[in-house]
Design a protein around this motif. Structure first.
Motif, PDB file in Angstrom:
ATOM      1  N   LEU A   1       0.811  -1.213   0.000  1.00 18.98           N
ATOM      2  CA  LEU A   1       0.000   0.000   0.000  1.00 18.98           C
ATOM      3  C   LEU A   1       0.847   1.265   0.000  1.00 18.98           C
ATOM      4  O   LEU A   1       0.633   2.183  -0.792  1.00 18.98           O
ATOM      5  CB  LEU A   1      -0.905   0.019   1.236  1.00 18.98           C
ATOM      6  N   MET A   2       1.824   1.312   0.894  1.00 12.66           N
ATOM      7  CA  MET A   2       2.496   2.579   1.192  1.00 12.66           C
ATOM      8  C   MET A   2       3.688   2.897   0.303  1.00 12.66           C
ATOM      9  O   MET A   2       3.894   4.057  -0.072  1.00 12.66           O
ATOM     10  CB  MET A   2       2.947   2.562   2.655  1.00 12.66           C
ATOM     11  N   ALA A   3       4.497   1.901  -0.014  1.00  6.30           N
ATOM     12  CA  ALA A   3       5.753   2.195  -0.703  1.00  6.30           C
ATOM     13  C   ALA A   3       5.542   2.944  -2.031  1.00  6.30           C
ATOM     14  O   ALA A   3       6.209   3.959  -2.286  1.00  6.30           O
ATOM     15  CB  ALA A   3       6.553   0.919  -0.919  1.00  6.30           C
ATOM     16  N   PRO A   4       4.617   2.495  -2.901  1.00  3.32           N
ATOM     17  CA  PRO A   4       4.437   3.240  -4.165  1.00  3.32           C
ATOM     18  C   PRO A   4       3.938   4.663  -3.948  1.00  3.32           C
ATOM     19  O   PRO A   4       4.314   5.575  -4.701  1.00  3.32           O
ATOM     20  CB  PRO A   4       3.403   2.402  -4.919  1.00  3.32           C
ATOM     21  N   LEU A   5       3.111   4.874  -2.933  1.00  2.00           N
ATOM     22  CA  LEU A   5       2.521   6.192  -2.715  1.00  2.00           C
ATOM     23  C   LEU A   5       3.527   7.160  -2.110  1.00  2.00           C
ATOM     24  O   LEU A   5       3.528   8.361  -2.432  1.00  2.00           O
ATOM     25  CB  LEU A   5       1.286   6.064  -1.819  1.00  2.00           C
ATOM     26  N   VAL A   6       4.391   6.670  -1.233  1.00  2.00           N
ATOM     27  CA  VAL A   6       5.441   7.520  -0.676  1.00  2.00           C
ATOM     28  C   VAL A   6       6.475   7.835  -1.752  1.00  2.00           C
ATOM     29  O   VAL A   6       6.941   8.975  -1.870  1.00  2.00           O
ATOM     30  CB  VAL A   6       6.092   6.843   0.542  1.00  2.00           C
TER      31      VAL A   6
ATOM     32  N   LEU B   1       1.902  10.711  -0.671  1.00  2.00           N
ATOM     33  CA  LEU B   1       1.766  10.731   0.780  1.00  2.00           C
ATOM     34  C   LEU B   1       3.085  11.213   1.374  1.00  2.00           C
ATOM     35  O   LEU B   1       4.155  10.831   0.892  1.00  2.00           O
ATOM     36  CB  LEU B   1       1.431   9.342   1.328  1.00  2.00           C
ATOM     37  N   PRO B   2       3.020  12.031   2.426  1.00  3.88           N
ATOM     38  CA  PRO B   2       4.255  12.547   3.028  1.00  3.88           C
ATOM     39  C   PRO B   2       5.005  11.450   3.778  1.00  3.88           C
ATOM     40  O   PRO B   2       4.397  10.596   4.429  1.00  3.88           O
ATOM     41  CB  PRO B   2       3.758  13.627   3.989  1.00  3.88           C
ATOM     42  N   ARG B   3       6.328  11.461   3.702  1.00  4.43           N
ATOM     43  CA  ARG B   3       7.136  10.446   4.371  1.00  4.43           C
ATOM     44  C   ARG B   3       7.265  10.700   5.860  1.00  4.43           C
ATOM     45  O   ARG B   3       7.673   9.798   6.612  1.00  4.43           O
ATOM     46  CB  ARG B   3       8.523  10.345   3.722  1.00  4.43           C
ATOM     47  N   ASP B   4       6.933  11.921   6.330  1.00 12.34           N
ATOM     48  CA  ASP B   4       7.151  12.261   7.736  1.00 12.34           C
ATOM     49  C   ASP B   4       5.864  12.293   8.554  1.00 12.34           C
ATOM     50  O   ASP B   4       5.858  12.766   9.686  1.00 12.34           O
ATOM     51  CB  ASP B   4       7.879  13.600   7.846  1.00 12.34           C
ATOM     52  N   TRP B   5       4.749  11.772   8.007  1.00  9.06           N
ATOM     53  CA  TRP B   5       3.496  11.742   8.782  1.00  9.06           C
ATOM     54  C   TRP B   5       3.554  10.611   9.814  1.00  9.06           C
ATOM     55  O   TRP B   5       4.149   9.565   9.552  1.00  9.06           O
ATOM     56  CB  TRP B   5       2.316  11.535   7.844  1.00  9.06           C
ATOM     57  N   PRO B   6       2.944  10.790  10.997  1.00  2.03           N
ATOM     58  CA  PRO B   6       2.912   9.720  12.002  1.00  2.03           C
ATOM     59  C   PRO B   6       1.836   8.676  11.668  1.00  2.03           C
ATOM     60  O   PRO B   6       0.726   8.695  12.220  1.00  2.03           O
ATOM     61  CB  PRO B   6       2.602  10.462  13.308  1.00  2.03           C
TER      62      PRO B   6
ATOM     63  N   PRO C   1      11.379  -2.128  11.846  1.00  6.56           N
ATOM     64  CA  PRO C   1      12.498  -1.626  11.032  1.00  6.56           C
ATOM     65  C   PRO C   1      12.298  -1.871   9.543  1.00  6.56           C
ATOM     66  O   PRO C   1      12.599  -1.003   8.710  1.00  6.56           O
ATOM     67  CB  PRO C   1      13.703  -2.413  11.577  1.00  6.56           C
ATOM     68  N   GLU C   2      11.783  -3.028   9.210  1.00  9.04           N
ATOM     69  CA  GLU C   2      11.505  -3.381   7.818  1.00  9.04           C
ATOM     70  C   GLU C   2      10.427  -2.469   7.218  1.00  9.04           C
ATOM     71  O   GLU C   2      10.558  -1.989   6.084  1.00  9.04           O
ATOM     72  CB  GLU C   2      11.060  -4.841   7.805  1.00  9.04           C
ATOM     73  N   MET C   3       9.382  -2.238   7.976  1.00  6.47           N
ATOM     74  CA  MET C   3       8.281  -1.415   7.487  1.00  6.47           C
ATOM     75  C   MET C   3       8.738   0.018   7.233  1.00  6.47           C
ATOM     76  O   MET C   3       8.348   0.638   6.232  1.00  6.47           O
ATOM     77  CB  MET C   3       7.119  -1.460   8.486  1.00  6.47           C
ATOM     78  N   GLN C   4       9.564   0.540   8.125  1.00  9.37           N
ATOM     79  CA  GLN C   4      10.050   1.908   7.940  1.00  9.37           C
ATOM     80  C   GLN C   4      11.037   1.995   6.790  1.00  9.37           C
ATOM     81  O   GLN C   4      10.903   2.843   5.901  1.00  9.37           O
ATOM     82  CB  GLN C   4      10.712   2.420   9.217  1.00  9.37           C
TER      83      GLN C   4
ATOM     84  N   LYS D   1      11.751   0.003   4.166  1.00  9.56           N
ATOM     85  CA  LYS D   1      11.331  -0.336   2.803  1.00  9.56           C
ATOM     86  C   LYS D   1      10.233   0.586   2.270  1.00  9.56           C
ATOM     87  O   LYS D   1      10.010   0.640   1.058  1.00  9.56           O
ATOM     88  CB  LYS D   1      10.859  -1.789   2.747  1.00  9.56           C
ATOM     89  N   SER D   2       9.581   1.322   3.165  1.00  2.18           N
ATOM     90  CA  SER D   2       8.573   2.290   2.712  1.00  2.18           C
ATOM     91  C   SER D   2       9.160   3.672   2.508  1.00  2.18           C
ATOM     92  O   SER D   2       8.545   4.530   1.873  1.00  2.18           O
ATOM     93  CB  SER D   2       7.424   2.376   3.720  1.00  2.18           C
ATOM     94  N   GLY D   3      10.346   3.915   3.066  1.00  4.48           N
ATOM     95  CA  GLY D   3      10.960   5.228   2.946  1.00  4.48           C
ATOM     96  C   GLY D   3      10.417   6.248   3.915  1.00  4.48           C
ATOM     97  O   GLY D   3      10.596   7.460   3.713  1.00  4.48           O
ATOM     98  N   LEU D   4       9.785   5.794   4.997  1.00  2.00           N
ATOM     99  CA  LEU D   4       9.223   6.719   5.977  1.00  2.00           C
ATOM    100  C   LEU D   4      10.312   7.292   6.882  1.00  2.00           C
ATOM    101  O   LEU D   4      11.315   6.633   7.179  1.00  2.00           O
ATOM    102  CB  LEU D   4       8.172   6.016   6.826  1.00  2.00           C
ATOM    103  N   ALA D   5      10.084   8.496   7.356  1.00  2.00           N
ATOM    104  CA  ALA D   5      11.032   9.133   8.259  1.00  2.00           C
ATOM    105  C   ALA D   5      10.993   8.509   9.649  1.00  2.00           C
ATOM    106  O   ALA D   5      11.992   8.533  10.369  1.00  2.00           O
ATOM    107  CB  ALA D   5      10.735  10.632   8.352  1.00  2.00           C
TER     108      ALA D   5
END
Length: 309
Positions: free
Chosen positions: A123-128, A133-138, A180-183, A185-189
């Motif tokens: 869901l998240m990786a393509p959108l980030v 979608l912003p990478r720094d949202w909580p 750690p994997e979720m953060q 590989k999705s590119g989230l801050a």
């Protein structure tokens, strides 16, 4: 000539389902050890180094030990279904739809994605990446899984005599091993707040990311999110982005094995809030099916061969 495959930890749920997907396939020949041989380090070392491909279905420390047993000259290529190497340097993440099929095909060391991260990242990786979608949202992640994901001990808790568990909330220390994997590989801050739970069904999983779009800086409307996911996965036969809304999402207690992922973008009529939802089999694309997909690619054959479609 068939490729030799050794499933280390083949007596567990993931290993058994991988073997079932390889059953009767002429492209592969399974190396099997009896109970005594599996406990003998020398026998395991020989099998690990003899095989063309090794699939590790082991606890994290045991998976690291198995990799350490490999001789550089053996040429053995590894798929690790544990958490041990998912964020480790030198390992390719075994999610072809995200990293590219050719990248997995050319890898010697592949880490199998976790079940919950598979839904979250789909869901998240393509959108980030597309900056929709912003990478720094909580972000928060709400998810439920069948009890098979917890291995033999959890299966026994749910199936054992006198069991009356209807719902099990866990990960309450907020340091789940998938974070750690979720953060990464999705590119989230920042890592998301992850709320996993288990329900009394053997297999199946729903992973949801709620989005308060009206309150978010630089978040795109739900229709644009759906359109980007549709574009991104248009050539991905295992992933379906649904266009029409449904009134409910169900998991079934008698669900058949599946290696597919279904993605949904739900929204209110004004597009001010949304729910991103992924539905998958935690033992399929969330574990065994993903390992077989990577194995197929690494062996240079049809990536869908043996999968449950």
């Amino acid at each position: 000539m068939a490729h030799t495959v050794f499933i280390d930890g083949g007596a567990g749920t993931t290993g058994l389902e991988i073997a079932d997907r390889l059953k009767g396939r002429k492209e592969f020949e399974l190396i099997k050890l009896n109970d005594d041989e599996r406990k003998d380090p020398d026998c395991r070392r020989t099998a690990l180094n003899f095989a063309d491909f090794v699939i590790l279905c082991l606890p994290d420390d045991a998976a690291r030990d198995a990799v350490a047993m490999l001789d550089k000259a053996s040429g053995t290529r590894v798929i690790d279904a544990s958490t041990a190497h998912r964020t480790a340097p030198g390992w390719i993440y075994g999610f072809p739809e995200l990293v590219g099929p050719s990248v997995v095909a050319g890898a010697d060391r592949v880490s199998n994605p976790g079940c919950y991260p598979t839904g979250f990242l789909a869901l998240m990786a393509p959108l980030v990446r597309a900056k929709l979608l912003p990478r720094d949202w909580p972000y928060t992640v709400n998810a439920v899984s069948g009890y098979s994901g917890g291995g033999k001990s959890l299966i026994e808790r749910f199936r054992g005599d006198g069991s009356n568990i209807a719902f099990m909330d866990y990960g309450l220390t907020l340091d789940h091993k998938h974070l750690p994997e979720m953060q990464q590989k999705s590119g989230l801050a920042n890592p998301p707040v992850f709320a996993p739970a288990v329900v009394p069904g053997f297999r199946g999983m729903v992973v949801e990311v709620p989005l308060p779009i009206r309150a978010m800086r630089s978040a795109s409307p739900p229709d644009e999110l759906r359109a980007e996911l549709t574009r991104y996965y248009e050539d991905a036969p295992l992933i379906t982005v649904h266009q029409e809304p449904v009134s409910e999402v169900l998991l079934h207690t008698d669900a058949a094995p599946s290696d597919r992922v279904d993605l949904h973008v739900f929204a209110d009529s004004k597009g001010e809030t949304a729910r991103l939802v992924a539905v998958l089999d935690n033992l399929g694309k969330g574990a065994s099916g993903a390992a077989v997909q990577s194995l197929n690619l690494m062996a240079g054959i049809d990536p869908l061969a043996g999968l449950r479609l």
